[in-house]
Scaffold this motif. Structure first.
Motif, short mmCIF file in Angstrom:
data_model
loop_
_atom_site.label_atom_id
_atom_site.label_comp_id
_atom_site.label_asym_id
_atom_site.label_seq_id
_atom_site.Cartn_x
_atom_site.Cartn_y
_atom_site.Cartn_z
N VAL A 25 41.78 43.22 31.31
CA VAL A 25 41.48 44.57 30.85
C VAL A 25 40.01 44.67 30.47
CG1 VAL A 25 42.06 46.39 29.20
CG2 VAL A 25 43.83 44.78 29.96
N GLU A 26 39.34 45.68 30.97
CA GLU A 26 37.94 45.93 30.62
C GLU A 26 37.79 47.41 30.25
OE1 GLU A 26 35.50 43.83 30.29
OE2 GLU A 26 36.35 42.02 31.19
N VAL A 38 42.58 48.13 34.24
CA VAL A 38 43.57 47.07 34.10
C VAL A 38 43.82 46.49 35.48
CG1 VAL A 38 45.91 46.47 33.38
CG2 VAL A 38 44.65 48.24 32.15
N VAL A 39 43.61 45.19 35.61
CA VAL A 39 43.78 44.52 36.90
C VAL A 39 44.70 43.32 36.71
CG1 VAL A 39 42.59 43.08 38.61
CG2 VAL A 39 41.60 45.27 37.91
N THR A 45 38.28 35.07 37.86
CA THR A 45 36.84 35.16 38.15
C THR A 45 36.56 36.24 39.19
OG1 THR A 45 36.53 32.81 37.64
CG2 THR A 45 34.80 33.90 38.93
N GLN A 46 37.34 36.23 40.25
CA GLN A 46 37.18 37.24 41.30
C GLN A 46 37.49 38.63 40.77
OE1 GLN A 46 40.24 37.39 44.36
NE2 GLN A 46 38.72 37.84 45.95
N ALA A 47 38.54 38.74 39.96
CA ALA A 47 38.94 40.04 39.43
C ALA A 47 37.87 40.60 38.49
CB ALA A 47 40.27 39.91 38.70
N LYS A 48 37.31 39.75 37.64
CA LYS A 48 36.28 40.22 36.71
C LYS A 48 35.03 40.67 37.46
CE LYS A 48 37.82 37.58 32.69
NZ LYS A 48 37.51 36.48 31.74
N LYS A 49 34.69 39.98 38.53
CA LYS A 49 33.55 40.40 39.34
C LYS A 49 33.84 41.75 40.00
CE LYS A 49 29.61 40.21 41.46
NZ LYS A 49 28.35 40.47 40.71
N ALA A 50 35.07 41.94 40.50
CA ALA A 50 35.44 43.22 41.11
C ALA A 50 35.38 44.35 40.09
CB ALA A 50 36.85 43.12 41.71
N ILE A 51 35.85 44.08 38.89
CA ILE A 51 35.80 45.10 37.82
C ILE A 51 34.35 45.45 37.50
CG2 ILE A 51 36.24 45.48 35.36
CD1 ILE A 51 38.84 43.86 35.72
N GLU A 185 38.20 46.77 47.92
CA GLU A 185 37.27 46.10 48.84
C GLU A 185 36.90 44.70 48.37
OE1 GLU A 185 34.93 50.03 50.65
OE2 GLU A 185 34.05 48.89 48.99
N ASN A 186 37.11 44.44 47.09
CA ASN A 186 36.75 43.14 46.52
C ASN A 186 37.97 42.31 46.13
OD1 ASN A 186 33.60 42.87 46.04
ND2 ASN A 186 34.16 45.03 45.81
N GLY A 187 39.06 42.54 46.85
CA GLY A 187 40.21 41.66 46.77
C GLY A 187 41.26 41.98 45.73
N VAL A 188 41.10 43.05 44.99
CA VAL A 188 42.10 43.42 43.98
C VAL A 188 43.25 44.16 44.65
CG1 VAL A 188 42.54 44.83 41.93
CG2 VAL A 188 40.42 43.50 42.11
N GLU A 189 44.46 43.78 44.30
CA GLU A 189 45.64 44.41 44.90
C GLU A 189 46.40 45.30 43.93
OE1 GLU A 189 48.02 41.25 46.44
OE2 GLU A 189 46.66 40.83 48.11
N HIS A 190 46.25 45.05 42.62
CA HIS A 190 47.01 45.80 41.62
C HIS A 190 46.06 46.24 40.51
CE1 HIS A 190 50.58 44.04 43.55
NE2 HIS A 190 49.96 42.89 43.45
N ALA A 191 45.89 47.56 40.36
CA ALA A 191 44.95 48.04 39.34
C ALA A 191 45.33 49.42 38.84
CB ALA A 191 43.53 48.05 39.89
N PHE A 192 44.88 49.67 37.62
CA PHE A 192 45.09 50.95 36.95
C PHE A 192 43.77 51.33 36.30
CE2 PHE A 192 46.08 53.56 33.30
CZ PHE A 192 47.19 54.33 33.67
#
Length: 328
Positions: A25-26, A38-39, A45-51, A185-192
């Motif tokens: 969560v950011e 919310v991811v 690491t990848q998710a935080k970079k995408a966020i 586009e940066n690999g996230v599949e589940h987000a709000f």
């Protein structure tokens, strides 16, 4: 001016599967409000970079177009009437959508509404102490005029200084929709993503369940009115309790009928579910003042678009497919 958060976010963390996806969560401030992401991801690491990249996209759009940012093209237009400014493909897309919604609403939706917002005190630091006089309102109504906005090729201007563009009804929705695209586009599949009155969801939650959004009760914002379940959808919400001025103990909200100069009084909330946050954001504002029959006719004949309108007496009007999203 007082602000009340329009939406409570209900995010339920379901048990782990075979491959645990962590909840990340950011939160950052943009467009005058807090934006939450919310991811769920196996790779933090990848998710935080995408966020991070998604928030950078939001900030880019905020800086580029927001009415209140001094370096934005809209701010420059508002302060240099008569002068043409160049629009890139993104700007042309935004103003094409705005014009489409203006035409759909039969002029009810007008982004040059600023003179009326000002006369009610919505841009003042302190609360307005009295209702605008009749001549004040009549003068402000005459100044609201979308035809003062001219787009020629890739150039745009306000012809005269009589009004200003306000981006508050569409830019936030566009920005979080772009953020959703950047996440994907940066690999996230589940987000709000929540920007209070604008919501974006990317696919479902990890276990395949929809995301749950709790709507505030228009008559008692401390209570949940309905819970809406969505996945891979956008949502726009406009309510008479979101932003208002209080004069002599009575609240006057910011959703103003440009024909009368007064806040719309025949409805309390509009909730739009669609495929694109840009349009969901605009439509929730436009539908607040359009005749309800016109709204339902348009929505029921448009794919992937649903609406709920809560009228002044708290009765509800639904498009054909809206109820399938209602959890309770």
């Amino acid at each position: 001016m007082k602000k009340i958060l329009l939406i409570f976010i209900l995010l339920l963390l379901i048990g782990c599967g075979k491959k645990e996806k962590k909840k990340i969560v950011e939160r950052k401030f943009a467009f005058g409000t807090m934006i939450d992401m919310v991811v769920y991801s196996e790779n933090s690491t990848q998710a935080k970079k995408a966020i991070e990249l998604a928030f950078e996209e939001i900030e880019r759009i905020d800086d580029k177009f927001n009415t209140h940012k001094e370096d934005s093209v809209i701010y420059k237009m508002n302060h240099n009437p008569g002068k043409f400014f160049e629009l890139d493909s993104e700007g042309l897309y935004l103003f094409s959508g705005v014009k489409q919604t203006y035409n759909l609403s039969k002029t009810k939706y007008d982004i040059t509404i600023t003179p009326l917002m000002k006369v009610w005190g919505f841009f003042d630091e302190s609360d307005r102490v009295k209702i605008p006089e009749k001549d004040e309102l009549e003068k402000a109504i005459r100044m609201v005029d979308y035809n003062n906005l001219e787009v020629t090729g890739n150039k745009i201007r306000l012809k005269t200084s009589k009004n200003e563009i306000d981006t508050g009804s569409f830019l936030k929705g566009y920005a979080i929709h772009r953020a959703k695209i950047v996440l994907a586009e940066n690999g996230v599949e589940h987000a709000f993503i929540s920007a209070i009155s604008s919501i974006e969801t990317l696919n479902t939650k990890p276990e395949g369940e929809f995301w749950k959004v709790g709507l505030q009760n228009p008559e008692d914002p401390s209570k949940v009115y309905h819970i809406i379940g969505v996945d891979d959808k956008s949502m726009g919400v406009s309510g008479d309790y979101q932003i208002y001025v209080e004069i002599d103990g009575k609240k006057y909200h910011h959703l103003i009928d440009r024909k009368t100069g007064y806040p719309v009084r025949d409805r309390k909330m509009v909730v739009v579910i669609g495929e694109d946050g840009f349009f969901a954001d605009m439509y929730s504002t436009a539908f607040f003042s359009m005749p309800i029959e016109d709204v339902m006719d348009y929505v029921n004949n448009t794919d992937d678009l649903e609406v709920m309108i809560v009228k002044a007496d708290m009765s509800e009007v639904f498009s054909d497919g809206f109820k399938k999203y209602m959890v309770k």
